[in-house]
Design an enzyme around this catalytic site. Sequence first.
Site, PDB file in Angstrom:
ATOM      1  N   GLU A 204       0.816  -1.224   0.000  1.00  0.00           N
ATOM      2  CA  GLU A 204       0.000   0.000   0.000  1.00  0.00           C
ATOM      3  C   GLU A 204       0.849   1.272   0.000  1.00  0.00           C
ATOM      4  OE1 GLU A 204      -2.131   0.971   3.642  1.00  0.00           O
ATOM      5  OE2 GLU A 204      -1.073  -0.655   4.658  1.00  0.00           O
ATOM      6  N   GLY A 206       3.363   1.774  -2.185  1.00  0.00           N
ATOM      7  CA  GLY A 206       3.783   2.093  -3.542  1.00  0.00           C
ATOM      8  C   GLY A 206       5.044   1.386  -3.996  1.00  0.00           C
ATOM      9  N   ASP A 234       2.364  -8.925  -9.486  1.00  0.00           N
ATOM     10  CA  ASP A 234       2.440  -9.420 -10.864  1.00  0.00           C
ATOM     11  C   ASP A 234       1.629  -8.529 -11.807  1.00  0.00           C
ATOM     12  OD1 ASP A 234       3.951 -11.802 -10.192  1.00  0.00           O
ATOM     13  OD2 ASP A 234       2.129 -12.407  -9.159  1.00  0.00           O
TER      14      ASP A 234
HETATM   15  P1  AMP Z   1       1.886 -11.785  -5.654  1.00  0.00           P
HETATM   16  O1  AMP Z   1       0.723 -11.505  -4.757  1.00  0.00           O
HETATM   17  O2  AMP Z   1       2.046 -10.792  -6.757  1.00  0.00           O
HETATM   18  O3  AMP Z   1       3.151 -12.060  -4.905  1.00  0.00           O
HETATM   19  O4  AMP Z   1       1.570 -13.154  -6.423  1.00  0.00           O
HETATM   20  C1  AMP Z   1       0.730 -14.117  -5.888  1.00  0.00           C
HETATM   21  C2  AMP Z   1       0.698 -15.326  -6.801  1.00  0.00           C
HETATM   22  O5  AMP Z   1       1.929 -16.051  -6.665  1.00  0.00           O
HETATM   23  C3  AMP Z   1      -0.420 -16.263  -6.437  1.00  0.00           C
HETATM   24  O6  AMP Z   1      -1.382 -16.216  -7.468  1.00  0.00           O
HETATM   25  C4  AMP Z   1       0.231 -17.629  -6.274  1.00  0.00           C
HETATM   26  O7  AMP Z   1      -0.396 -18.624  -7.042  1.00  0.00           O
HETATM   27  C5  AMP Z   1       1.659 -17.444  -6.737  1.00  0.00           C
HETATM   28  N1  AMP Z   1       2.637 -18.115  -5.867  1.00  0.00           N
HETATM   29  C6  AMP Z   1       2.588 -18.263  -4.531  1.00  0.00           C
HETATM   30  N2  AMP Z   1       3.683 -18.925  -4.086  1.00  0.00           N
HETATM   31  C7  AMP Z   1       4.445 -19.193  -5.178  1.00  0.00           C
HETATM   32  C8  AMP Z   1       5.721 -19.835  -5.390  1.00  0.00           C
HETATM   33  N3  AMP Z   1       6.444 -20.356  -4.377  1.00  0.00           N
HETATM   34  N4  AMP Z   1       6.194 -19.889  -6.646  1.00  0.00           N
HETATM   35  C9  AMP Z   1       5.513 -19.366  -7.653  1.00  0.00           C
HETATM   36  N5  AMP Z   1       4.307 -18.748  -7.545  1.00  0.00           N
HETATM   37  C10 AMP Z   1       3.779 -18.652  -6.320  1.00  0.00           C
END
Ligand code: AMP
Length: 301
Positions: A204, A206, A234
């Site tokens: 939150e 930034g 992502d």
């Molecule tokens: P973020 O919130 O941008 O960090 O990304 C979350 C996403 O990362 C979720 O949709 C999960 O499915 C994926 N994720 C969680 N743990 C892992 C991991 N160890 N390796 C790859 N992707 C992951």
Amino acid sequence: MSILVVGTVAFDSIETPSGSAERVLGGSASYFAVAASFFAPVQIVGVVGEDFPKEYLDLFTHRGIDLKGVRREAGATFHWRGRYHEDLNVRDTVELHLNVLSGFVPRLPEPYRDSEYVFLGNIDPQMQLQVLDQLRSFRLVACDTMDHWIQGSDRELRRVLGRIEMLVINDSEARLLSGEHNIVRAARSILKMGPKTVLIKRGEYGVLQFSDSAVFAVPAYPLEEVFDPTGAGDSFAGGFLGQLARSGDQSQGGLRRAIVYGSVVASFAVEDFGLKRLNSLSRDEIEERYRRFVKLTDFHS
Ligand code: AMP
């Protein structure tokens, strides 16, 4: 210019203070691809299991995302279960089942090997290296990672960092990777590992961009309610790289505009569970919030 992303295509089970969702479409490649598809054509390389429903694949094809690099293999799809605290910047991984992802060897369809913009999403650094080995020519490779891989595959991750231009990482992971608590020192230390630009996501609060010659800061768009922060990072990376691919402008000004576009897309992603909000988003809404963002941060006029 099209963008290649390699990462997880997942089932996510999520609990936040606003509610919960079971086995919704998630994964680093999924959020990145949908976010980037508002700006440029996107190709995914990844793996799903036999249990992965066609409706989820349709969500990608409706956005024009190329799935020739997504393999379906015997077994179950990668499944992540996460729980957020009242402070949404803090979350626990409750379950992590790699399933078909363990042992997966990414294979790039022939035309993908000349992709100009590449995002190595959060995935085993060994797989990120296998992708780098298959690329023939590119303009920009950016990469993400997380605590799981920093702790378990540090050596491979360092080799990845020596071969990419940009790292997108969150603040706690930057501290873990560098061993520095102060975020500026952490960024400086990561720049020495290879990337020319480090983007530090601070939830939150930034994003901070560091390179040898510049520092840039952008706040997160202020929202009254954040439903689900999953995939914000992502989605940020997708909007950011998408805008770079669309504009072809990698000057400091071009990078700054791309960081704001990334922040705009991320701010929509957190307004509902999973990919729901991004799937109903329009280009006009992105542009409108971009203009609001410019006003939000203008102290000069
Ligand atoms: P973020 O919130 O941008 O960090 O990304 C979350 C996403 O990362 C979720 O949709 C999960 O499915 C994926 N994720 C969680 N743990 C892992 C991991 N160890 N390796 C790859 N992707 C992951």
